[in-house]
Design a protein around this motif. Structure first.
Motif, PDB file in Angstrom:
ATOM      1  N   GLY A 291     -80.614  96.523  43.005  1.00 40.31           N
ATOM      2  CA  GLY A 291     -81.499  95.846  43.953  1.00 40.31           C
ATOM      3  C   GLY A 291     -82.889  96.444  43.985  1.00 40.31           C
ATOM      4  N   ASP A 292     -83.844  95.582  44.224  1.00 40.42           N
ATOM      5  CA  ASP A 292     -85.263  95.906  44.158  1.00 40.42           C
ATOM      6  C   ASP A 292     -85.744  96.219  45.583  1.00 40.42           C
ATOM      7  N   LEU A 293     -86.523  97.277  45.753  1.00 42.23           N
ATOM      8  CA  LEU A 293     -86.857  97.733  47.101  1.00 42.23           C
ATOM      9  C   LEU A 293     -88.343  97.673  47.441  1.00 42.23           C
ATOM     10  N   GLN A 294     -89.135  96.957  46.634  1.00 38.94           N
ATOM     11  CA  GLN A 294     -90.482  96.615  47.096  1.00 38.94           C
ATOM     12  C   GLN A 294     -90.838  95.214  46.621  1.00 38.94           C
ATOM     13  N   MET A 295     -91.056  94.303  47.547  1.00 38.73           N
ATOM     14  CA  MET A 295     -91.551  92.965  47.205  1.00 38.73           C
ATOM     15  C   MET A 295     -92.177  92.343  48.447  1.00 38.73           C
ATOM     16  N   HIS A 296     -93.002  91.333  48.190  1.00 38.66           N
ATOM     17  CA  HIS A 296     -93.788  90.713  49.260  1.00 38.66           C
ATOM     18  C   HIS A 296     -93.451  89.228  49.341  1.00 38.66           C
ATOM     19  N   SER A 297     -93.386  88.720  50.553  1.00 37.46           N
ATOM     20  CA  SER A 297     -93.014  87.324  50.773  1.00 37.46           C
ATOM     21  C   SER A 297     -94.180  86.588  51.425  1.00 37.46           C
ATOM     22  N   GLU A 298     -93.929  85.331  51.767  1.00 37.88           N
ATOM     23  CA  GLU A 298     -94.952  84.535  52.452  1.00 37.88           C
ATOM     24  C   GLU A 298     -95.295  85.102  53.830  1.00 37.88           C
ATOM     25  N   TRP A 299     -94.524  86.088  54.286  1.00 40.01           N
ATOM     26  CA  TRP A 299     -94.839  86.700  55.589  1.00 40.01           C
ATOM     27  C   TRP A 299     -96.046  87.629  55.498  1.00 40.01           C
ATOM     28  N   SER A 300     -96.440  88.075  54.264  1.00 36.61           N
ATOM     29  CA  SER A 300     -97.747  88.755  54.128  1.00 36.61           C
ATOM     30  C   SER A 300     -98.472  88.140  52.937  1.00 36.61           C
ATOM     31  N   ASP A 301     -98.711  88.894  51.855  1.00 39.63           N
ATOM     32  CA  ASP A 301     -99.539  88.346  50.779  1.00 39.63           C
ATOM     33  C   ASP A 301     -98.746  87.824  49.588  1.00 39.63           C
ATOM     34  N   GLY A 302     -97.425  87.674  49.742  1.00 35.99           N
ATOM     35  CA  GLY A 302     -96.627  87.090  48.661  1.00 35.99           C
ATOM     36  C   GLY A 302     -96.501  85.592  48.835  1.00 35.99           C
ATOM     37  N   THR A 303     -95.916  84.901  47.836  1.00 34.21           N
ATOM     38  CA  THR A 303     -95.731  83.452  47.948  1.00 34.21           C
ATOM     39  C   THR A 303     -94.306  83.029  48.312  1.00 34.21           C
ATOM     40  N   PRO A 304     -93.250  83.757  47.910  1.00 32.75           N
ATOM     41  CA  PRO A 304     -91.907  83.196  48.133  1.00 32.75           C
ATOM     42  C   PRO A 304     -91.442  83.280  49.583  1.00 32.75           C
ATOM     43  N   SER A 305     -90.567  82.348  49.929  1.00 32.53           N
ATOM     44  CA  SER A 305     -89.871  82.421  51.204  1.00 32.53           C
ATOM     45  C   SER A 305     -88.737  83.434  51.064  1.00 32.53           C
ATOM     46  N   LEU A 306     -88.135  83.812  52.175  1.00 32.54           N
ATOM     47  CA  LEU A 306     -87.002  84.744  52.122  1.00 32.54           C
ATOM     48  C   LEU A 306     -85.850  84.126  51.338  1.00 32.54           C
ATOM     49  N   GLY A 307     -85.647  82.810  51.499  1.00 34.46           N
ATOM     50  CA  GLY A 307     -84.584  82.121  50.756  1.00 34.46           C
ATOM     51  C   GLY A 307     -84.848  82.140  49.256  1.00 34.46           C
ATOM     52  N   ASP A 308     -86.119  81.923  48.858  1.00 34.98           N
ATOM     53  CA  ASP A 308     -86.477  81.987  47.424  1.00 34.98           C
ATOM     54  C   ASP A 308     -86.134  83.376  46.874  1.00 34.98           C
TER      55      ASP A 308
END
Ligand SMILES: [Zn+2]
Length: 388
Positions: free
Chosen positions: A149-166
Motif C-alpha cells: 500500500g501507498d502512503l502518500q497521495m492527494h485527492s480532490e480534497w486538496s490539489d489532486g484530481t481523484p475522488s476517494l472512490g477513484d
C-alpha cells in the motif's frame, strides 16, 4: 581472518557487487539530460518547449533507447521526438555524449545556468531504468509484489484530481490492501490545504468507503503537514491527532545555501509525526532542496522511530538510493510513496521501490510492506494523543 573482519569484507564484496550492478548507464536519463541542456540553450520558446517535451518523452519510455534502434540505425518513432531530438539521441547512443548539445550550450549566454541545472540531475532514474532495476533479481530489497500500500497521495480534497472512490479502485487494481490519502493540511494554501472541518468531513467519507469495501481494502486517514521555517508543523498536537498518519514535509526554503539540520530535527522530534516526507524537497534540474547533515537527521529519525520517505515522483526521487543507504545504515524505517495527484501517477511508487532496491533495503524496514494490521498498530502507537 577474525570473524568481524570476514563479515566486513563480505559486506564490502556485497557493496562492490551492487555498485557493479548499478554501473549500467541509464542511457535514457543521459539523453534526456542533453535534450534539456539544448532546451535551455534555445532563444525561441517553441524550440525550447519542443526539446523539453522530447526530454520528458525519453524519460517516460518503458524501454532503453538502445532497444529502439532499427536495422537502418534509425530510432523507432516516438511521440514527442522530432528529427532534431533524434539526432541528439543518436549521438548519445554512439558516443555517450552530444556534440550538438555541447556546442549549443557553449554558444548560449545561459551556459552557467545550464551547468547549474546539470548539477541537479544526480541519482534520478528514468522510467526504463526503474523497470530494469525492478526486473533484475540480483538486487536485494523489495519486489513489486511485496508492496502492499501507498502512503502518500492527494485527492480532490486538496490539489489532486481523484475522488476517494477513484483512489480505492485504482489501488485495488494495483493489488494493494490499503493506502493512505494524505491531502495537504491548511497551512499550505497554495496546494488547496484542507481546513480541519474539511478534514473531519473527509474522515466521514473515508469511514463510509471503508465500510463499503468491508475489509477488501482499507483507506487510511492521512495528512501531509507542512514543516515551517523553524521546523514546527502547521498542525497543533490536537489537530495532528485527528489523523491516523501524519507526514511532515518541507515546502519552503528549498533554495537556501545554509544548513537546515535543526529545522528537520525539530520536525522529527514533534510528537505524532510518522514520516519525514520528501526530506529535501529537491526537484530535478531545478533545486537542490534542504541542505542538512543527513547523518544527524537519519540518526534522529531512527531514534524517534520516524520513517523517512523515498518519494517516487519522477521529478523528486527524494530520498534517492545513495542517501537511502545512509538512512538504512542508521537504522531508519522507510516509507516508499508515489506522491500521486492522479490515479495514473500511483505507478510512481515503482520509482521509489527501485531506489529501495538500489539501496538494498529489506522489506522488513519498509512500512508499506507490512500487513495492514501491523501498519495500523504502528500508526496508532505513534499518535500524539487520542482524538477528541
Ligand atoms: Zn509535499
Amino acid at each position: 581472518m577474525p570473524a568481524d573482519r570476514a563479515r566486513s569484507s563480505d559486506r564490502a564484496n556485497a557493496a562492490g557487487a551492487t555498485a557493479a550492478l548499478r554501473r549500467f548507464a541509464d542511457v535514457n536519463a543521459v539523453a534526456a539530460g542533453f535534450l534539456r541542456d539544448l532546451a535551455y540553450a534555445q532563444t525561441s520558446e517553441p524550440k525550447m518547449f519542443g526539446y523539453k517535451r522530447a526530454a520528458a518523452a525519453v524519460l517516460a519510455l518503458e524501454e532503453p533507447l538502445t532497444s529502439l534502434i532499427g536495422p537502418g540505425g534509425h530510432l523507432a518513432r516516438i511521440p514527442g521526438i522530432g528529427p532534431a531530438s533524434e539526432r541528439v539521441i543518436l549521438e548519445v547512443l554512439a558516443s555517450g555524449t552530444s556534440p550538438t548539445a555541447d556546442a549549443a550550450v557553449a554558444r548560449s549566454d545561459r551556459a552557467a545556468d545550464i551547468a547549474r541545472r546539470r548539477g541537479l540531475r544526480g541519482q534520478f532514474l528514468s522510467r526504463a531504468e526503474v523497470r530494469r532495476v525492478l526486473g533484475d533479481p540480483r538486487f536485494g530489497g523489495p519486489a513489486l509484489a511485496d508492496y502492499r500500500g501507498d502512503l502518500q497521495m492527494h485527492s480532490e480534497w486538496s490539489d489532486g484530481t481523484p475522488s476517494l472512490g477513484d483512489i480505492a479502485e485504482a489501488c485495488l487494481a494495483r493489488g494493494y490492501t490499503h493506502a493512505a490519502v494524505t491531502d495537504h493540511s491548511y497551512g499550505l494554501k497554495i496546494a488547496g490545504g484542507m481546513s480541519m472541518a474539511e478534514a473531519a468531513a473527509q474522515h466521514e467519507a473515508i469511514a463510509q468507503l471503508n465500510e463499503r469495501y468491508g475489509g477488501r481494502f482499507h483507506l487510511i486517514k492521512g495528512v501531509e503537514a507542512n514543516i515551517d521555517a523553524t521546523g514546527h508543523l502547521d498542525l497543533s498536537a490536537e489537530e495532528a491527532a485527528c489523523f491516523e498518519l501524519v507526514l511532515a514535509a518541507p515546502h519552503s526554503r528549498l533554495r537556501r545555501s545554509e544548513d537546515q539540520t535543526d529545522r528537520l530535527l525539530t520536525a522529527i522530534a514533534t510528537p505524532g509525526v510518522h514520516v519525514l516526507a520528501h526530506p529535501r524537497g529537491r526537484i530535478t534540474g531545478s533545486r537542490a532542496g534542504v541542505l542538512a547533515d543527513w547523518n544527524k537527521v537519519f540518526a534522529a529519525a531512527a531514534e524517534h522511530g520516524v520513517a523517512v520517505e523515498i518519494d517516487g515522483d519522477p521529478s523528486r526521487q527524494d530520498l534517492d538510493f545513495s542517501l537511502a543507504e545512509g538512512a538504512f545504515a542508521a537504522g531508519c524505517l522507510f516509507a516508499l510513496d508515489s506522491d500521486a495527484h492522479t490515479t495514473s501517477q500511483l505507478a510512481y511508487a515503482e520509482t521509489a521501490i527501485a531506489h529501495a532496491r538500489l539501496a538494498g533495503i529489506p522489506s522488513e524496514r519498509i512500512i508499506n510492506c507490512w500487513p495492514t494490521d501491523r501498519l495500523l498498530a504502528w500508526l496508532r502507537g505513534r499518535r500524539a494523543s487520542s482524538p477528541p
